[in-house]
Design a protein around this motif. Structure first.
Motif, PDB file in Angstrom:
ATOM      1  N   CYS A 184     -19.025  40.262  73.186  1.00  0.00           N
ATOM      2  CA  CYS A 184     -20.240  39.811  73.873  1.00  0.00           C
ATOM      3  C   CYS A 184     -20.518  38.381  73.439  1.00  0.00           C
ATOM      4  CB  CYS A 184     -21.409  40.710  73.521  1.00  0.00           C
ATOM      5  SG  CYS A 184     -22.997  40.198  74.226  1.00  0.00           S
ATOM      6  N   LEU A 185     -20.568  37.492  74.415  1.00  0.00           N
ATOM      7  CA  LEU A 185     -20.841  36.084  74.157  1.00  0.00           C
ATOM      8  C   LEU A 185     -22.301  35.789  74.466  1.00  0.00           C
ATOM      9  CD1 LEU A 185     -19.999  33.136  73.583  1.00  0.00           C
ATOM     10  CD2 LEU A 185     -19.397  32.978  76.016  1.00  0.00           C
ATOM     11  N   ALA A 186     -22.987  35.208  73.513  1.00  0.00           N
ATOM     12  CA  ALA A 186     -24.377  34.808  73.700  1.00  0.00           C
ATOM     13  C   ALA A 186     -24.446  33.320  73.966  1.00  0.00           C
ATOM     14  CB  ALA A 186     -25.198  35.161  72.468  1.00  0.00           C
ATOM     15  N   SER A 187     -25.276  32.935  74.928  1.00  0.00           N
ATOM     16  CA  SER A 187     -25.435  31.519  75.235  1.00  0.00           C
ATOM     17  C   SER A 187     -26.873  31.244  75.640  1.00  0.00           C
ATOM     18  CB  SER A 187     -24.486  31.103  76.365  1.00  0.00           C
ATOM     19  OG  SER A 187     -24.756  31.830  77.543  1.00  0.00           O
ATOM     20  N   GLY A 188     -27.235  29.994  75.660  1.00  0.00           N
ATOM     21  CA  GLY A 188     -28.568  29.610  76.104  1.00  0.00           C
ATOM     22  C   GLY A 188     -29.496  29.205  74.984  1.00  0.00           C
ATOM     23  N   ARG A 189     -29.304  29.784  73.825  1.00  0.00           N
ATOM     24  CA  ARG A 189     -30.081  29.396  72.660  1.00  0.00           C
ATOM     25  C   ARG A 189     -29.410  30.013  71.432  1.00  0.00           C
ATOM     26  NH1 ARG A 189     -35.431  32.210  70.940  1.00  0.00           N
ATOM     27  NH2 ARG A 189     -34.375  31.836  68.972  1.00  0.00           N
ATOM     28  N   THR A 190     -29.792  29.529  70.285  1.00  0.00           N
ATOM     29  CA  THR A 190     -29.261  30.144  69.069  1.00  0.00           C
ATOM     30  C   THR A 190     -29.993  31.456  68.820  1.00  0.00           C
ATOM     31  OG1 THR A 190     -30.841  28.921  67.712  1.00  0.00           O
ATOM     32  CG2 THR A 190     -28.675  27.917  68.060  1.00  0.00           C
ATOM     33  N   LEU A 191     -29.323  32.351  68.186  1.00  0.00           N
ATOM     34  CA  LEU A 191     -29.904  33.672  67.925  1.00  0.00           C
ATOM     35  C   LEU A 191     -30.215  33.850  66.449  1.00  0.00           C
ATOM     36  CD1 LEU A 191     -27.776  35.895  70.315  1.00  0.00           C
ATOM     37  CD2 LEU A 191     -30.107  35.087  70.619  1.00  0.00           C
ATOM     38  N   ASP A 192     -30.806  32.807  65.862  1.00  0.00           N
ATOM     39  CA  ASP A 192     -31.197  32.901  64.468  1.00  0.00           C
ATOM     40  C   ASP A 192     -32.159  34.062  64.263  1.00  0.00           C
ATOM     41  OD1 ASP A 192     -31.375  29.308  63.759  1.00  0.00           O
ATOM     42  OD2 ASP A 192     -29.701  30.660  64.185  1.00  0.00           O
ATOM     43  N   ASP A 193     -31.841  34.891  63.299  1.00  0.00           N
ATOM     44  CA  ASP A 193     -32.672  36.038  62.939  1.00  0.00           C
ATOM     45  C   ASP A 193     -32.790  37.064  64.064  1.00  0.00           C
ATOM     46  OD1 ASP A 193     -35.989  36.720  61.659  1.00  0.00           O
ATOM     47  OD2 ASP A 193     -34.041  37.402  60.956  1.00  0.00           O
ATOM     48  N   TYR A 194     -31.793  37.123  64.938  1.00  0.00           N
ATOM     49  CA  TYR A 194     -31.776  38.132  65.980  1.00  0.00           C
ATOM     50  C   TYR A 194     -30.826  39.263  65.614  1.00  0.00           C
ATOM     51  CZ  TYR A 194     -34.581  36.126  69.728  1.00  0.00           C
ATOM     52  OH  TYR A 194     -35.626  35.679  70.504  1.00  0.00           O
ATOM     53  N   THR A 195     -31.311  40.466  65.783  1.00  0.00           N
ATOM     54  CA  THR A 195     -30.432  41.630  65.745  1.00  0.00           C
ATOM     55  C   THR A 195     -29.692  41.735  67.075  1.00  0.00           C
ATOM     56  OG1 THR A 195     -31.605  42.981  64.112  1.00  0.00           O
ATOM     57  CG2 THR A 195     -30.475  44.153  65.883  1.00  0.00           C
ATOM     58  N   MET A 196     -28.421  42.098  67.006  1.00  0.00           N
ATOM     59  CA  MET A 196     -27.655  42.350  68.225  1.00  0.00           C
ATOM     60  C   MET A 196     -27.136  43.776  68.196  1.00  0.00           C
ATOM     61  SD  MET A 196     -25.682  38.778  68.998  1.00  0.00           S
ATOM     62  CE  MET A 196     -25.488  39.216  70.725  1.00  0.00           C
ATOM     63  N   ALA A 197     -26.948  44.332  69.376  1.00  0.00           N
ATOM     64  CA  ALA A 197     -26.617  45.745  69.445  1.00  0.00           C
ATOM     65  C   ALA A 197     -25.754  46.041  70.667  1.00  0.00           C
ATOM     66  CB  ALA A 197     -27.895  46.583  69.510  1.00  0.00           C
ATOM     67  N   TRP A 198     -25.111  47.184  70.593  1.00  0.00           N
ATOM     68  CA  TRP A 198     -24.410  47.758  71.725  1.00  0.00           C
ATOM     69  C   TRP A 198     -25.102  49.064  72.116  1.00  0.00           C
ATOM     70  CZ3 TRP A 198     -20.741  45.214  74.342  1.00  0.00           C
ATOM     71  CH2 TRP A 198     -20.053  44.177  73.693  1.00  0.00           C
ATOM     72  N   PHE A 199     -25.357  49.209  73.395  1.00  0.00           N
ATOM     73  CA  PHE A 199     -25.860  50.451  73.960  1.00  0.00           C
ATOM     74  C   PHE A 199     -24.845  50.934  74.989  1.00  0.00           C
ATOM     75  CE2 PHE A 199     -30.226  50.740  72.416  1.00  0.00           C
ATOM     76  CZ  PHE A 199     -30.425  49.474  71.917  1.00  0.00           C
ATOM     77  N   ARG A 200     -24.973  52.167  75.385  1.00  0.00           N
ATOM     78  CA  ARG A 200     -24.130  52.681  76.452  1.00  0.00           C
ATOM     79  C   ARG A 200     -24.917  53.661  77.307  1.00  0.00           C
ATOM     80  NH1 ARG A 200     -19.835  56.454  73.004  1.00  0.00           N
ATOM     81  NH2 ARG A 200     -21.284  58.160  72.508  1.00  0.00           N
ATOM     82  N   GLN A 201     -24.472  53.757  78.545  1.00  0.00           N
ATOM     83  CA  GLN A 201     -25.108  54.688  79.467  1.00  0.00           C
ATOM     84  C   GLN A 201     -24.035  55.352  80.316  1.00  0.00           C
ATOM     85  OE1 GLN A 201     -28.257  53.030  81.880  1.00  0.00           O
ATOM     86  NE2 GLN A 201     -29.153  55.044  82.173  1.00  0.00           N
ATOM     87  N   ALA A 202     -23.955  56.657  80.180  1.00  0.00           N
ATOM     88  CA  ALA A 202     -23.029  57.456  80.972  1.00  0.00           C
ATOM     89  C   ALA A 202     -23.744  57.936  82.235  1.00  0.00           C
ATOM     90  CB  ALA A 202     -22.538  58.641  80.152  1.00  0.00           C
ATOM     91  N   PRO A 203     -23.016  58.273  83.279  1.00  0.00           N
ATOM     92  CA  PRO A 203     -23.642  58.744  84.526  1.00  0.00           C
ATOM     93  C   PRO A 203     -24.555  59.940  84.276  1.00  0.00           C
ATOM     94  CG  PRO A 203     -21.326  58.298  84.880  1.00  0.00           C
ATOM     95  CD  PRO A 203     -21.555  58.165  83.400  1.00  0.00           C
ATOM     96  N   GLY A 204     -25.773  59.844  84.750  1.00  0.00           N
ATOM     97  CA  GLY A 204     -26.713  60.930  84.619  1.00  0.00           C
ATOM     98  C   GLY A 204     -27.372  61.057  83.262  1.00  0.00           C
ATOM     99  N   LYS A 205     -27.092  60.128  82.372  1.00  0.00           N
ATOM    100  CA  LYS A 205     -27.656  60.190  81.019  1.00  0.00           C
ATOM    101  C   LYS A 205     -28.490  58.959  80.730  1.00  0.00           C
ATOM    102  CE  LYS A 205     -24.069  63.123  79.012  1.00  0.00           C
ATOM    103  NZ  LYS A 205     -23.133  63.304  77.867  1.00  0.00           N
ATOM    104  N   GLU A 206     -29.342  59.075  79.716  1.00  0.00           N
ATOM    105  CA  GLU A 206     -30.157  57.948  79.305  1.00  0.00           C
ATOM    106  C   GLU A 206     -29.314  56.952  78.489  1.00  0.00           C
ATOM    107  OE1 GLU A 206     -34.502  60.174  78.980  1.00  0.00           O
ATOM    108  OE2 GLU A 206     -33.562  59.353  77.201  1.00  0.00           O
ATOM    109  N   ARG A 207     -29.792  55.724  78.476  1.00  0.00           N
ATOM    110  CA  ARG A 207     -29.132  54.706  77.664  1.00  0.00           C
ATOM    111  C   ARG A 207     -29.339  55.039  76.190  1.00  0.00           C
ATOM    112  NH1 ARG A 207     -29.627  48.554  79.582  1.00  0.00           N
ATOM    113  NH2 ARG A 207     -29.030  49.710  81.456  1.00  0.00           N
ATOM    114  N   GLU A 208     -28.271  54.924  75.394  1.00  0.00           N
ATOM    115  CA  GLU A 208     -28.359  55.278  73.984  1.00  0.00           C
ATOM    116  C   GLU A 208     -27.748  54.188  73.121  1.00  0.00           C
ATOM    117  OE1 GLU A 208     -26.081  58.758  72.992  1.00  0.00           O
ATOM    118  OE2 GLU A 208     -24.206  57.934  73.737  1.00  0.00           O
ATOM    119  N   ILE A 209     -28.245  54.109  71.918  1.00  0.00           N
ATOM    120  CA  ILE A 209     -27.723  53.138  70.966  1.00  0.00           C
ATOM    121  C   ILE A 209     -26.315  53.551  70.539  1.00  0.00           C
ATOM    122  CG2 ILE A 209     -28.751  54.379  69.013  1.00  0.00           C
ATOM    123  CD1 ILE A 209     -28.634  50.596  69.093  1.00  0.00           C
ATOM    124  N   VAL A 210     -25.438  52.578  70.472  1.00  0.00           N
ATOM    125  CA  VAL A 210     -24.116  52.782  69.904  1.00  0.00           C
ATOM    126  C   VAL A 210     -24.093  52.225  68.487  1.00  0.00           C
ATOM    127  CG1 VAL A 210     -21.664  52.227  70.110  1.00  0.00           C
ATOM    128  CG2 VAL A 210     -23.022  52.676  72.169  1.00  0.00           C
TER     129      VAL A 210
END
Length: 122
Positions: free
Chosen positions: A21-47
């Motif tokens: 995942c490439l971030a652009s547009g501003r620096t992400l100082d002190d930002y948490t980054m995460a991966w989520f996923r969503q399967a068909p028919g299911k809610e989005r969940e933290i990976v």
């Protein structure tokens, strides 16, 4: 902030993939980054999530021990190494960012990428 995820694809059960995942547009100082996923028919969940300094990480229960999250702040990159994939890992994977603390709930993340599809065949 724009987030662009890549690296998805089709793989057989037991195989591996690495998402980026490439971030652009501003620096992400002190930002948490995460991966989520969503399967068909299911809610989005933290990976997985990782703090700015990489000192704090969080993994969803179903991926713990199989997936590894990492980041390279100098390159504004977030990664997810996925090993021992199984059919239940099939989903669209999204990268996301939020300021400060590592949190599992998706609704507190401010920025989202477009998603990349991972399909695992058994």
């Amino acid at each position: 902030v724009q987030l662009q995820a890549s690296g998805g694809g089709s793989v057989q059960a037991g195989g591996s993939l690495r998402l980026s995942c490439l971030a652009s547009g501003r620096t992400l100082d002190d930002y948490t980054m995460a991966w989520f996923r969503q399967a068909p028919g299911k809610e989005r969940e933290i990976v997985a999530a990782i703090s700015w300094s990489s000192s704090s990480t969080y993994y969803g229960g179903s991926v713990r021990g199989r997936f590894t999250i990492s980041r390279d702040n100098a390159k504004n990159m977030l990664y997810l190494q996925m090993d021992r994939l199984n059919a239940e890992d099939t989903a669209v994977y999204y990268c996301a960012a939020r300021p400060r603390a590592v949190v599992a709930a998706p609704d507190v993340y401010n920025y989202w990428g477009q998603g990349t599809l991972v399909t695992v065949s058994s």
